[in-house]
Design a protein around this motif. Structure first.
Motif, PDB file in Angstrom:
ATOM      1  N   HIS A 177       0.429   3.969   1.248  1.00 30.96           N
ATOM      2  CA  HIS A 177       0.193   4.659   1.932  1.00 30.96           C
ATOM      3  C   HIS A 177       1.240   4.918   4.050  1.00 30.96           C
ATOM      4  CE1 HIS A 177      -4.034   5.227   0.897  1.00 30.96           C
ATOM      5  NE2 HIS A 177      -3.721   6.400   0.612  1.00 30.96           N
ATOM      6  N   THR A 202      -2.492   1.698  -4.349  1.00 31.71           N
ATOM      7  CA  THR A 202      -4.098   2.034  -3.639  1.00 31.71           C
ATOM      8  C   THR A 202      -4.942   0.072  -4.468  1.00 31.71           C
ATOM      9  OG1 THR A 202      -4.944   3.187  -4.682  1.00 31.71           O
ATOM     10  CG2 THR A 202      -4.244   3.836  -2.628  1.00 31.71           C
ATOM     11  N   GLN A 203      -5.850  -0.553  -3.752  1.00 30.95           N
ATOM     12  CA  GLN A 203      -6.189  -1.354  -4.510  1.00 30.95           C
ATOM     13  C   GLN A 203      -7.811  -0.320  -5.564  1.00 30.95           C
ATOM     14  OE1 GLN A 203      -8.248  -4.130  -1.725  1.00 30.95           O
ATOM     15  NE2 GLN A 203      -9.720  -4.835  -2.987  1.00 30.95           N
ATOM     16  N   GLU A 204      -7.925   0.307  -5.767  1.00 29.13           N
ATOM     17  CA  GLU A 204      -9.174   0.975  -6.070  1.00 29.13           C
ATOM     18  C   GLU A 204      -8.603   1.338  -7.655  1.00 29.13           C
ATOM     19  OE1 GLU A 204      -8.498   1.696  -3.064  1.00 29.13           O
ATOM     20  OE2 GLU A 204     -10.735   3.091  -2.697  1.00 29.13           O
ATOM     21  N   CYS A 251       1.153  -0.826  -0.192  1.00 28.48           N
ATOM     22  CA  CYS A 251       0.232  -0.158   0.044  1.00 28.48           C
ATOM     23  C   CYS A 251       0.874   1.078  -0.306  1.00 28.48           C
ATOM     24  CB  CYS A 251      -0.865   0.334   1.120  1.00 28.48           C
ATOM     25  SG  CYS A 251      -0.439   1.057   2.577  1.00 28.48           S
ATOM     26  N   ARG A 268      -0.980  -3.227  12.041  1.00 28.41           N
ATOM     27  CA  ARG A 268      -0.987  -1.882  12.875  1.00 28.41           C
ATOM     28  C   ARG A 268      -2.338  -1.028  13.175  1.00 28.41           C
ATOM     29  NH1 ARG A 268      -2.356   1.322  10.136  1.00 28.41           N
ATOM     30  NH2 ARG A 268      -1.450   3.506  11.152  1.00 28.41           N
ATOM     31  N   GLY A 269      -2.089   0.131  13.149  1.00 25.98           N
ATOM     32  CA  GLY A 269      -3.367   1.002  13.750  1.00 25.98           C
ATOM     33  C   GLY A 269      -5.121   0.111  14.063  1.00 25.98           C
ATOM     34  N   HIS A 301      -5.479  -5.781   3.381  1.00 22.63           N
ATOM     35  CA  HIS A 301      -4.819  -4.887   3.898  1.00 22.63           C
ATOM     36  C   HIS A 301      -4.196  -4.672   5.112  1.00 22.63           C
ATOM     37  CE1 HIS A 301      -6.020  -1.891   0.138  1.00 22.63           C
ATOM     38  NE2 HIS A 301      -7.086  -3.107   0.110  1.00 22.63           N
ATOM     39  N   MET A 336      -4.186  -3.174   7.806  1.00 23.27           N
ATOM     40  CA  MET A 336      -5.224  -2.940   8.781  1.00 23.27           C
ATOM     41  C   MET A 336      -5.784  -3.928   9.823  1.00 23.27           C
ATOM     42  SD  MET A 336      -8.801  -1.560   6.312  1.00 23.27           S
ATOM     43  CE  MET A 336      -9.859  -2.495   7.816  1.00 23.27           C
TER      44      MET A 336
HETATM   45  N1  LIG Z   1      -9.169   3.616   0.200  1.00 17.68           N
HETATM   46  C1  LIG Z   1      -7.551   2.965  -0.114  1.00 17.68           C
HETATM   47  N2  LIG Z   1      -7.557   3.151   1.240  1.00 17.68           N
HETATM   48  C2  LIG Z   1      -6.299   2.468   2.040  1.00 17.68           C
HETATM   49  C3  LIG Z   1      -5.616   1.347   0.821  1.00 17.68           C
HETATM   50  N3  LIG Z   1      -5.023   1.045   1.433  1.00 17.68           N
HETATM   51  C4  LIG Z   1      -4.658   1.559   2.855  1.00 17.68           C
HETATM   52  N4  LIG Z   1      -5.598   2.278   2.634  1.00 17.68           N
HETATM   53  C5  LIG Z   1      -5.591   3.470   3.714  1.00 17.68           C
HETATM   54  O1  LIG Z   1      -5.739   4.571   4.174  1.00 17.68           O
HETATM   55  C6  LIG Z   1      -5.365   5.593   4.827  1.00 17.68           C
HETATM   56  C7  LIG Z   1      -4.548   6.083   5.647  1.00 17.68           C
HETATM   57  O2  LIG Z   1      -5.100   7.234   6.629  1.00 17.68           O
HETATM   58  P1  LIG Z   1      -4.287   8.589   7.344  1.00 17.68           P
HETATM   59  O3  LIG Z   1      -5.840   8.589   8.118  1.00 17.68           O
HETATM   60  O4  LIG Z   1      -3.231   8.793   6.518  1.00 17.68           O
HETATM   61  O5  LIG Z   1      -3.272   7.408   7.623  1.00 17.68           O
HETATM   62  P2  LIG Z   1      -2.957   6.919   9.567  1.00 17.68           P
HETATM   63  O6  LIG Z   1      -2.952   7.485  10.500  1.00 17.68           O
HETATM   64  O7  LIG Z   1      -1.660   5.486   9.466  1.00 17.68           O
HETATM   65  O8  LIG Z   1      -4.731   5.505   9.345  1.00 17.68           O
HETATM   66  P3  LIG Z   1      -4.827   4.157  10.205  1.00 17.68           P
HETATM   67  O9  LIG Z   1      -4.722   3.004   9.263  1.00 17.68           O
HETATM   68  O10 LIG Z   1      -6.064   4.990  10.014  1.00 17.68           O
HETATM   69  O11 LIG Z   1      -4.095   4.297  10.934  1.00 17.68           O
HETATM   70  C8  LIG Z   1      -5.980   4.641   6.387  1.00 17.68           C
HETATM   71  O12 LIG Z   1      -6.886   4.411   6.079  1.00 17.68           O
HETATM   72  C9  LIG Z   1      -5.707   2.846   5.679  1.00 17.68           C
HETATM   73  O13 LIG Z   1      -6.512   2.471   5.632  1.00 17.68           O
HETATM   74  C10 LIG Z   1      -5.909   1.297  -0.171  1.00 17.68           C
HETATM   75  O14 LIG Z   1      -5.784   0.035  -1.652  1.00 17.68           O
HETATM   76  N5  LIG Z   1      -7.492   2.006  -0.743  1.00 17.68           N
END
Ligand SMILES: Nc1nc2c(ncn2[C@@H]2O[C@H](COP(=O)(O)OP(=O)(O)OP(=O)(O)O)[C@@H](O)[C@H]2O)c(=O)[nH]1
Ligand SMILES: [Zn+2]
Length: 212
Positions: free
Chosen positions: A101, A139-141, A99, A174-175, A168, A171
């Protein structure tokens, strides 16, 4: 066609620029060493001595998709299929991605179908295109749309349907720490987008019944 050539030229320019700016192997290894120190370990202990080099090598493999061109892979199509013009579905194409992110794994399966318009693709090429996009930060999308777009552009079939189901790790590990949740994404083009019956046939073939 002009648009395709322009976008290809732009992409090669972009790739050339990225190649010039690409850090060296030594710089990549030094970055891994910094992360090891930052995480709280000792990069000079025996078990970690080779780790920066191993991580750089693993990154080369896991992100090999940046150096590959889906248009090239999809360039060879053929039409000698005895007039077959119904759905071609390759399902359960396992992939690993990361991912964009958090740079942690996305583990899933892609299901890719198209309705030929005269020409067909080598089946392995569909799985290759999945891997090219999976081996980039994603991202998956975006990955779902990119696979559909590449097949649409290269083959110009009557329609393309792509479904990805994935877990993912960002999810799970972590988080929010929810293990076992699956995210489903779909992209439909052409007849799969316009005709709910075609979409329904794709869905039932995925479920394994093979009929609408
Ligand atoms: N739409 C989408 N979201 C993704 C993908 N991979 C990861 N994410 C999400 O990207 C988001 C990034 O959110 P942020 O708030 O910027 O980062 P963060 O603080 O690490 O978020 P948390 O995972 O909620 O702790 C998270 O909600 C992830 O679950 C994906 O492929 N598609
Ligand atoms: Zn993430």
């Amino acid at each position: 066609m002009d648009a395709v050539i322009t976008s290809f030229a732009k992409r090669s320019e972009e790739n050339k620029r990225r190649d010039l700016e690409r850090p060296t192997q030594e710089e990549a290894e030094a970055a891994v060493r910094t992360l090891l120190l930052w995480a709280g370990d000792d990069p000079d202990r025996e078990g970690l001595l080779e780790t920066p080099a191993r991580v750089a090598k693993a990154y080369q493999e896991m992100f090999a998709g940046y150096g590959m061109d889906p248009d090239e892979v999809l360039g060879r199509t053929f039409e000698e299929v005895a007039g077959y013009d119904d759905i071609v579905l390759v399902k359960d194409i396992a992939f690993h991605s990361h991912c964009e992110h958090h740079m942690v794994p996305i583990i899933g399966k892609a299901h890719v179908a198209y309705l030929p318009d005269g020409r067909v693709l080598g089946l392995s090429k569909i799985a290759r295109v999945v891997d090219i996009y999976a081996q980039r930060l994603q991202t998956q999308e975006a990955m779902t749309a990119q696979i559909a777009g590449a097949i649409d552009d290269a083959l110009q079939p009557r329609g393309v349907a792509v479904m990805i189901e994935a877990e993912h790790m960002c999810m799970a590990m972590r988080g929010i720490r929810k293990q076992g949740s699956t995210t489903l994404t779909t992209t439909f083009t052409g007849a799969f987008l316009d005709d709910v019956q075609e979409q329904g046939r794709f869905m039932s073939m995925l479920r394994g019944s093979g009929a609408a």
